[in-house]
Write an enzyme that holds these catalytic residues in place. Structure first.
Site, PDB file in Angstrom:
ATOM      1  N   LYS A   1     -22.359   4.877  12.879  1.00  0.00           N
ATOM      2  CA  LYS A   1     -23.522   5.771  12.888  1.00  0.00           C
ATOM      3  C   LYS A   1     -24.511   5.341  13.967  1.00  0.00           C
ATOM      4  CE  LYS A   1     -25.402   9.143  10.344  1.00  0.00           C
ATOM      5  NZ  LYS A   1     -24.722  10.234   9.637  1.00  0.00           N
TER       6      LYS A   1
ATOM      7  N   GLU B   1     -27.671   6.448   4.152  1.00  0.00           N
ATOM      8  CA  GLU B   1     -26.272   6.826   4.392  1.00  0.00           C
ATOM      9  C   GLU B   1     -25.372   6.377   3.247  1.00  0.00           C
ATOM     10  OE1 GLU B   1     -23.625   8.749   7.071  1.00  0.00           O
ATOM     11  OE2 GLU B   1     -25.774   8.409   7.269  1.00  0.00           O
TER      12      GLU B   1
ATOM     13  N   TYR C   1     -41.659 -14.340  25.780  1.00  0.00           N
ATOM     14  CA  TYR C   1     -41.948 -15.105  24.567  1.00  0.00           C
ATOM     15  C   TYR C   1     -43.225 -15.912  24.810  1.00  0.00           C
ATOM     16  CZ  TYR C   1     -40.714 -16.987  20.027  1.00  0.00           C
ATOM     17  OH  TYR C   1     -40.715 -17.293  18.696  1.00  0.00           O
TER      18      TYR C   1
END
Length: 498
Positions: free
Chosen positions: A94, A136, A39
């Protein structure tokens, strides 16, 4: 669903950390130095580099291996319109399959809108984040509008899996069913029952692979779709043909192929009797197909049958396709998933089913498979899918001009795919290559046993040397025939009978 299955499914999703996915860092963050690089201030450097050279986003971020699974929950499995929140377990699932089968990182996104324009705008604005978009469980006809608009607007792969995933696997099975029955696709007469997203995508792809438009009758609830019929939208009308058939039963007379994506019991046994010799029946309605395989076989024992169920042979399962299609598309930074890539995937899957099935598959399913009427589609746990399908898709992307990062060394790419899910494979492959370079004769005792004989077959096929089989000659030859060895008489067998 049984009470036990419900209990087990809920426990599976609830226990431990709820849900099925998590974000895992790929870089060490254990020291102050690590933190300063991960970061602020160190992170500014890749930001500046990407601002100067946008393609460097693939070098310095996870975008090139990140797919969004996006839904609004309007057509979830067999559950219908259950809304975005209730669809989340499916979308997480999925994402799990993307990772498990093709090492593609995926995030599920559920959008609270049924307005296609709002859906399109929301997804399109996320293009900088993702390398691909998997749409989907979106209802038709909105799914057609959404996918087409996003494909035109976005410069990354977009695919509605309910349409094209099903189409690719069905097409692969159809290639092999035609092969087994001695048919050419261009000569086949096909009847499609159902005119939703999956059915129309299957029809379009199969036509692109050679079945002639005039040889396909698509039926919806009102019967065959013909030119000029009332209440037919633009997506259905693209498949309209002139026919004298007025219903599904009449359309099936003499048909070679039945492709069902409709509802339970839609195909009657007495209608199957009227189909052509060795009919091909893909009854893919879930969870109950248009006709149960045993009912179809009762009237037509010569039929080749596929369903969407895992408890019957020849399951049309999308997991054979979408992870590897996106894997190949991502690896060449494709700007789309086009027809050429889908056809390449279907052909690669079909060809894989014809090859000898590895022992890992037999172990996963508790049964030995080999190409034939009950094995026209590979099993999902076939470890070769990653290498074979992904590379075929990547190559098709390159040849069709949508690859922004073409692969120069395909042998190296295929090897990388092979070892990606299992790093130990890399070390083992080096050993295997040394064995090929120095082939030896090796004795396989107890060659009448499946395990020993399979090992001997692989030893020979992989080029490690010549196996010498020890066992009763006739018994060993019988086993070789059972295992579909082409040349059982050419093997060296030392007869152990005394």
């Amino acid at each position: 669903m049984t009470a036990d299955r419900r209990k087990n499914a809920l426990k599976y999703h609830e226990e431990g950390r709820p849900g099925k996915i998590a974000v895992v860092p790929t870089k060490s963050v254990v020291t102050a130095q690590d933190l300063s690089l991960a970061y602020s201030p160190g992170v500014a450097e890749p930001c500046l580099q990407i601002a100067e050279t946008p393609d460097d986003v693939f070098r310095y971020t996870a975008r090139g291996n990140l797919v969004a699974v996006v839904s609004n929950g309007t057509a979830v499995l067999g559950l219908g319109n259950i809304g975005p929140l209730a669809s989340k377990p499916v979308m997480e699932g999925k994402a799990v399959l993307f990772k498990r089968f093709a090492d593609v990182d995926s995030i599920d996104i559920e959008l609270d809108t049924e307005d296609p324009d709002k859906f399109i705008e929301a997804v399109a604005l996320m293009e900088p984040t993702f390398g691909g978009i998997n749409l989907e469980d979106i209802a038709a006809p909105e799914c057609f509008i959404i996918e087409q608009a996003l494909r035109e607007r976005m410069n990354i792969p977009v695919m509605h899996d309910d349409q094209h995933g099903t189409a690719i696997i069905a097409a692969a099975g159809l290639i092999n069913a035609c092969h087994l029955t001695g048919r050419e696709m261009k000569d086949c007469k096909m009847v499609v029952n159902g005119a939703g997203a999956s059915a129309l995508a299957c029809t379009a792809l199969i036509k692109a692979m050679g079945v002639r438009h005039e040889n396909v009758i698509v039926c919806d609830r009102a019967g065959p779709i013909t030119p000029g019929r009332d209440n037919v939208d633009q997506w259905k009308s693209a498949h309209a043909v002139e026919t004298s058939a007025t219903n599904l039963e009449e359309a099936l007379e003499g048909a070679d192929i039945f492709l069902g994506l409709s509802g339970a019991g839609a195909l009657k046994p007495e209608w199957v009797e009227k189909m052509a010799d060795r009919p091909i029946i893909f009854a893919m309605a879930n969870p109950i197909p248009e006709i149960m395989p045993e009912d179809a076989k009762a009237v037509r024992p010569d039929a080749i049958i596929a369903t969407g169920r895992s408890d019957y042979p020849n399951q049309v399962n999308n997991v054979l396709g979408f992870p590897f299609i996106f894997r190949g598309a991502l690896d060449v930074q494709a700007t789309a998933i086009n027809e050429e890539m889908k056809i390449a995937a279907a052909r690669a899957i079909a060809e894989l089913a014809r090859e000898r099935v590895p022992d890992e598959v037999a172990a996963a399913y508790g049964v030995s498979h080999q190409f034939g009427e009950e094995y026209i589609i590979p099993a999902p746990f076939d470890p070769r899918l990653m290498e074979v399908v992904s590379s075929a898709v990547a190559k098709a992307a390159m040849e069709s001009g949508v690859a922004q990062a073409p692969i120069e060394d395909f042998d190296a790419y295929r090897f990388a795919l092979k070892v990606r899910l299992n790093p130990t494979t890399a070390a083992l492959t080096n050993i295997y290559e040394q064995a090929k370079a120095n082939p030896k004769r090796m004795v396989f005792a107890e060659a009448e046993e499946d395990v020993a004989l399979r090992a001997a077959i692989q030893y020979r096929e992989f080029g490690y040397g010549e196996p010498i089989l020890v066992g009763r000659t006739e018994k060993v030859r019988e086993k070789l025939v059972e295992l579909a060895v082409d040349d059982p008489d050419d093997w060296v067998i030392e007869n152990s009978a005394v």
